[in-house]
Write an enzyme that holds these catalytic residues in place. Structure first.
Site, PDB file in Angstrom:
ATOM      1  N   GLY A 147      36.441  -0.993  60.054  1.00  0.00           N
ATOM      2  CA  GLY A 147      35.523  -0.115  60.884  1.00  0.00           C
ATOM      3  C   GLY A 147      35.907   1.256  60.476  1.00  0.00           C
ATOM      4  O   GLY A 147      36.725   1.648  59.877  1.00  0.00           O
ATOM      5  N   LYS A 187      44.601   2.314  61.568  1.00  0.00           N
ATOM      6  CA  LYS A 187      43.657   3.461  61.560  1.00  0.00           C
ATOM      7  C   LYS A 187      44.170   4.424  60.749  1.00  0.00           C
ATOM      8  O   LYS A 187      45.299   5.108  60.997  1.00  0.00           O
ATOM      9  CB  LYS A 187      43.786   3.918  63.262  1.00  0.00           C
ATOM     10  CG  LYS A 187      42.620   4.437  63.640  1.00  0.00           C
ATOM     11  CD  LYS A 187      42.460   4.563  65.199  1.00  0.00           C
ATOM     12  CE  LYS A 187      41.086   4.534  65.620  1.00  0.00           C
ATOM     13  NZ  LYS A 187      40.868   4.901  67.158  1.00  0.00           N
ATOM     14  N   GLY A 217      35.142   5.638  61.925  1.00  0.00           N
ATOM     15  CA  GLY A 217      34.661   6.713  62.893  1.00  0.00           C
ATOM     16  C   GLY A 217      34.667   8.113  62.402  1.00  0.00           C
ATOM     17  O   GLY A 217      34.945   8.331  61.169  1.00  0.00           O
ATOM     18  N   ASN A 218      34.613   8.854  63.217  1.00  0.00           N
ATOM     19  CA  ASN A 218      34.845  10.330  62.804  1.00  0.00           C
ATOM     20  C   ASN A 218      36.246  10.789  62.228  1.00  0.00           C
ATOM     21  O   ASN A 218      36.315  11.629  61.466  1.00  0.00           O
ATOM     22  CB  ASN A 218      34.582  11.232  64.156  1.00  0.00           C
ATOM     23  CG  ASN A 218      33.123  11.271  64.294  1.00  0.00           C
ATOM     24  OD1 ASN A 218      32.241  11.100  63.524  1.00  0.00           O
ATOM     25  ND2 ASN A 218      33.083  11.493  65.783  1.00  0.00           N
ATOM     26  N   PHE A 219      37.356  10.134  62.880  1.00  0.00           N
ATOM     27  CA  PHE A 219      38.544  10.107  62.507  1.00  0.00           C
ATOM     28  C   PHE A 219      38.967   9.818  61.246  1.00  0.00           C
ATOM     29  O   PHE A 219      40.010  10.427  60.340  1.00  0.00           O
ATOM     30  CB  PHE A 219      39.484   9.625  63.554  1.00  0.00           C
ATOM     31  CG  PHE A 219      39.232   8.141  63.663  1.00  0.00           C
ATOM     32  CD1 PHE A 219      40.121   7.472  62.800  1.00  0.00           C
ATOM     33  CD2 PHE A 219      38.284   7.485  64.412  1.00  0.00           C
ATOM     34  CE1 PHE A 219      39.776   5.891  62.419  1.00  0.00           C
ATOM     35  CE2 PHE A 219      38.069   6.052  64.213  1.00  0.00           C
ATOM     36  CZ  PHE A 219      38.839   5.380  63.189  1.00  0.00           C
ATOM     37  N   GLY A 220      38.322   8.831  60.840  1.00  0.00           N
ATOM     38  CA  GLY A 220      38.592   8.212  59.367  1.00  0.00           C
ATOM     39  C   GLY A 220      38.119   6.832  59.542  1.00  0.00           C
ATOM     40  O   GLY A 220      37.132   6.479  60.021  1.00  0.00           O
ATOM     41  N   VAL A 272      39.476   2.471  59.869  1.00  0.00           N
ATOM     42  CA  VAL A 272      40.492   1.349  59.932  1.00  0.00           C
ATOM     43  C   VAL A 272      40.547   0.503  59.030  1.00  0.00           C
ATOM     44  O   VAL A 272      39.407  -0.226  58.592  1.00  0.00           O
ATOM     45  CB  VAL A 272      40.109   0.741  61.456  1.00  0.00           C
ATOM     46  CG1 VAL A 272      41.090  -0.428  61.913  1.00  0.00           C
ATOM     47  CG2 VAL A 272      40.072   1.537  62.524  1.00  0.00           C
ATOM     48  N   ASP A 309      36.489   4.485  77.935  1.00  0.00           N
ATOM     49  CA  ASP A 309      35.614   4.085  76.676  1.00  0.00           C
ATOM     50  C   ASP A 309      35.511   2.625  76.525  1.00  0.00           C
ATOM     51  O   ASP A 309      35.524   2.101  75.594  1.00  0.00           O
ATOM     52  CB  ASP A 309      36.001   4.764  75.412  1.00  0.00           C
ATOM     53  CG  ASP A 309      35.076   4.609  74.407  1.00  0.00           C
ATOM     54  OD1 ASP A 309      33.789   4.320  74.718  1.00  0.00           O
ATOM     55  OD2 ASP A 309      35.097   5.136  72.934  1.00  0.00           O
TER      56      ASP A 309
HETATM   57  P1  ADP Z   1      36.565   4.539  67.359  1.00  0.00           P
HETATM   58  O1  ADP Z   1      37.390   5.574  68.102  1.00  0.00           O
HETATM   59  O2  ADP Z   1      35.979   5.372  66.086  1.00  0.00           O
HETATM   60  O3  ADP Z   1      35.763   3.747  68.094  1.00  0.00           O
HETATM   61  P2  ADP Z   1      38.249   2.206  67.123  1.00  0.00           P
HETATM   62  O4  ADP Z   1      39.501   2.083  67.528  1.00  0.00           O
HETATM   63  O5  ADP Z   1      37.127   1.639  68.219  1.00  0.00           O
HETATM   64  O6  ADP Z   1      37.888   3.465  66.828  1.00  0.00           O
HETATM   65  O7  ADP Z   1      38.027   1.474  65.958  1.00  0.00           O
HETATM   66  C1  ADP Z   1      36.878   1.315  65.136  1.00  0.00           C
HETATM   67  C2  ADP Z   1      36.617  -0.012  64.500  1.00  0.00           C
HETATM   68  O8  ADP Z   1      37.723  -0.504  63.819  1.00  0.00           O
HETATM   69  C3  ADP Z   1      36.411  -1.145  65.385  1.00  0.00           C
HETATM   70  O9  ADP Z   1      35.080  -1.097  66.021  1.00  0.00           O
HETATM   71  C4  ADP Z   1      36.869  -2.386  64.824  1.00  0.00           C
HETATM   72  O10 ADP Z   1      35.782  -2.905  63.928  1.00  0.00           O
HETATM   73  C5  ADP Z   1      37.937  -1.803  63.807  1.00  0.00           C
HETATM   74  N1  ADP Z   1      39.262  -2.030  64.674  1.00  0.00           N
HETATM   75  C6  ADP Z   1      39.894  -1.243  65.160  1.00  0.00           C
HETATM   76  N2  ADP Z   1      41.151  -1.596  65.768  1.00  0.00           N
HETATM   77  C7  ADP Z   1      41.175  -2.925  65.038  1.00  0.00           C
HETATM   78  C8  ADP Z   1      42.317  -4.062  65.274  1.00  0.00           C
HETATM   79  N3  ADP Z   1      43.470  -3.890  65.994  1.00  0.00           N
HETATM   80  N4  ADP Z   1      41.779  -5.085  64.670  1.00  0.00           N
HETATM   81  C9  ADP Z   1      40.656  -5.539  63.843  1.00  0.00           C
HETATM   82  N5  ADP Z   1      40.009  -4.300  63.889  1.00  0.00           N
HETATM   83  C10 ADP Z   1      39.861  -3.282  64.676  1.00  0.00           C
HETATM   84 MG    MG Z   2      35.556   2.207  69.257  1.00  0.00          MG
END
Ligand code: ADP
Ligand code: MG
Length: 609
Positions: A336, A361, A338-341, A343, A453
């Site tokens: 996945g 992340k 996001g803004n931060f970078g 995952v 959130d």
């Molecule tokens: P954001 O703050 O950008 O929403 P998230 O922590 O929700 O960041 O992570 C973004 C995406 O990365 C998630 O929607 C998911 O698809 C994937 N992801 C994050 N953490 C995990 C994890 N522990 N296991 C599997 N996928 C993850």
């Molecule tokens: Mg999220």
């Protein structure tokens, strides 16, 4: 723990004897149609209805059917003891008379717990401990979240775990084992009979071994010839420890099987095999990259079933503040962004637990100090949390980028998962997952953290039966004497998930998380639908302020929609907290998961692809 469905009824006395029931009815005045309900001592989950008519007592057994309904022998099925009693208060349908007046339990009298109530709890604990190597809080959480499934499991397989059960051994071998060592009266073992697939009880009495066949009737109940019938072998054995029921004497000392003698409390979860030494083939899980092994083919996976590193366990032994870059292997696969970078998928090499699948992340390198601090804060919050239903942090790694290393939830975000598996995931399955989310949130509320959130996109799935709350990027720890967080300025907020007080006064509390939980429930029961359709944030605010709420999703059970609406109580003071929400989720989860699956949902028990 598991709650008797009759516990709320003021005329339910629990596990009292027939004589005692008659005493209460005498005290109650002996009027025609005076009645009370008590627990049946013989059948798992059954009751007895005791009624007065013409100054005489009449006792009727109520059986719990395999599909979860209750009925008097020969009578109509009812969905619970309360419904059954209500029915017979209007329709005699073969009873001696209508149920006219409940014989109320005196205010100073508690519901009497039965032998099997506490026994069942202990059995359940022992089973969970042995099978998954769980202890302490992790065990408690497992029991709360999976009680109906676990009860079913122990009911049918518990004897395999008990020290007196010797499996398939010949009659003469059972004699050899009983004659080995001391030979007190009542020393016993249970074995599989060689040809017939039934059980036998072998017991020492007067230095002689006696063998009894354990009979089974058409409905599967176990009994000694002419004896009382039981749902399970272990209940029968427990009963025979108290009453001889036709045997030479009561059962006393267990003749220990080899396993009990070795005193290994459990095999490692990774190498667990079936009772007969057969390890079933791995079962695939939708979206999960590592198939779960060791789950017997005839049952659904449970959150605790995992191979290798188990994300159900407390991973304290692998939790480190600083992870060395050399311990991390990073995959190109992006989970996945996001803004931060982004995952990324990866592997963490540890000393004790081997290689663990992780989600990493990764902060974009051009990000400045502020964003770095934000990620450190997120990590700091996650460090303080330890619950099976919350994604755990394993550590931070400061290398080419700052990296936050978490346990992997490989089936991904709940909303995506549900919209991709609409046809195969049952409503009961969603109830189970949302109950787990409520357990995680109850934990968070208890620790005085606000998530801020909570949404289906931030609920990640380990597998079809195991959900974890993630994304603590906006979360805050509340001070000891503060029950809300006040944001100074509004940011990029998920308005559709926010309660009115968040938007109007920037006030965030566990109660506002409850509002978000309601929206998350709506997303889940609409299989990943978008809340408030095409409305924009400000429109949603007007919609809510005008007293409107989203409609009930097509597949959503009424009780779940009622709970959603409670979560959307406008005033936070009047909104339920997670204690209450979790309880409602739990009761509903227990009430649906013990029952037979409706047609069509059966497919959900099969591997999903
Ligand atoms: P954001 O703050 O950008 O929403 P998230 O922590 O929700 O960041 O992570 C973004 C995406 O990365 C998630 O929607 C998911 O698809 C994937 N992801 C994050 N953490 C995990 C994890 N522990 N296991 C599997 N996928 C993850
Ligand atoms: Mg999220």
């Amino acid at each position: 723990m598991s709650i008797d469905p009759a516990a709320d009824l003021p005329f339910f006395y629990g596990s009292i004897s027939r004589v005692k029931a008659e005493d209460y009815l005498k005290l109650g005045g002996m009027s025609d149609g005076l009645f009370l309900l008590r627990q049946c001592l013989r059948s798992l989950g059954g009751y007895v209805l005791s009624i007065v008519w013409n100054l005489e007592f009449h006792h009727y057994s109520i059986e719990k059917q395999l599909n979860g309904t209750y009925c008097l022998i020969g009578g109509k099925p009812h969905c619970g003891p309360a419904e059954l009693c209500e029915f017979y208060s209007k329709d005699r349908d073969g009873l001696v008379c209508l149920l006219k007046k409940p014989c109320l339990r005196p205010s100073d009298t508690q519901i009497e717990l039965g032998v099997f109530d506490s026994l069942k709890d202990n059995m359940l604990r022992e089973y969970v401990k042995q099978t998954w190597n769980l202890e302490g809080e992790a065990m408690e959480q497992a029991i709360i979240s999976q009680a109906p499934q676990l009860e079913k499991l122990i009911a049918t397989t518990a004897h395999e775990k008990l020290p007196w059960y010797h499996g398939k051994i010949a009659r003469h071998e059972s004699e050899r084992r009983l004659y080995c060592g001391a030979q007190p009266d009542g020393k016993f073992l249970v074995r599989d009979r060689e040809e017939s697939g039934t059980f036998a009880l072998s017991m020492l009495y007067g230095k002689t071994v006696y063998h009894y066949q354990i009979l089974q009737d058409k409905s599967g109940k176990y009994f000694m010839p002419e004896g009382t019938k039981f749902d399970t072998v272990w209940q029968l054995v427990e009963y025979l420890k108290m009453k001889p029921d036709g045997l030479m004497t009561i059962l006393r000392e267990a003749c220990l099987n080899g396993k009990a003698v070795e005193k290994t409390p459990s095999l490692p979860a990774t190498r667990r095999a079936g009772a007969n030494g057969y390890t079933p083939p791995p079962r695939a899980v939708a979206g999960a990259s590592t198939p779960v092994d060791t789950v017997p083919a005839e049952r659904d996976i449970l959150p605790m079933d995992c191979s290798g590193f188990n994300p159900y366990h407390n991973p304290n032994e692998v939790k480190k503040f600083n992870i060395q870059r050399s311990q991390l292997l990073m995959d190109e696969v992006e989970l996945g962004s996001g803004n931060f970078g982004c995952v990324k998928k990866g592997v963490l090499k540890t000393q004790d637990s081997g290689q663990i699948d992780v989600a990493i992340k990764v902060l974009k390198s051009e990000n400045e100090k502020l964003v770095k601090e934000e990620m450190m804060r997120e990590a700091e919050i996650m460090y303080q949390l330890d619950n099976p239903f919350i994604v755990r942090i394993l550590g931070l790694c400061n290398a080419e980028n700052l990296m936050l290393v978490m346990e992997m939830a490989s089936a991904g975000p709940l909303n995506k998962f549900l919209s991709a598996n609409k046809d195969t995931v049952s409503v009961e399955n969603i109830v189970n997952m949302m109950h787990q989310v409520s357990m995680g949130m109850k934990y968070l509320e208890g620790k005085n953290f606000v998530h801020r959130d909570l949404a289906a996109r931030n609920v990640l799935l380990v597998n079809l039966q195991f959900a974890k709350i993630s994304d603590f990027g906006l979360s805050k720890a509340l001070g000891a004497d503060n029950n809300y967080y006040k944001a100074r300025t509004a940011g990029k907020w998920p308005l559709k998930w926010y309660a009115p007080e968040c938007i109007n006064f920037h006030k965030f509390s566990s109660k506002s998380d409850v509002w978000s939980f309601g929206v998350t429930m709506w997303e889940a029961f609409s299989y990943g639908g978008k809340p408030y359709k095409k409305m924009k944030g400000p429109e949603v605010i007007r919609f809510i302020d005008a007293g409107n709420r989203m409609d009930c999703p097509a597949a959503c059970p009424e009780r779940m929609y009622d709970l959603m609406k409670e979560c959307w109580t406008y005033k936070h003071e009047e909104r339920p907290d997670f204690n209450k929400v979790e309880e409602s989720m739990r009761l509903y989860h227990y009430s649906v998961s013990g029952k037979a699956k409706p047609e069509g949902a059966a497919a959900a028990a099969e591997p999903v692809k």
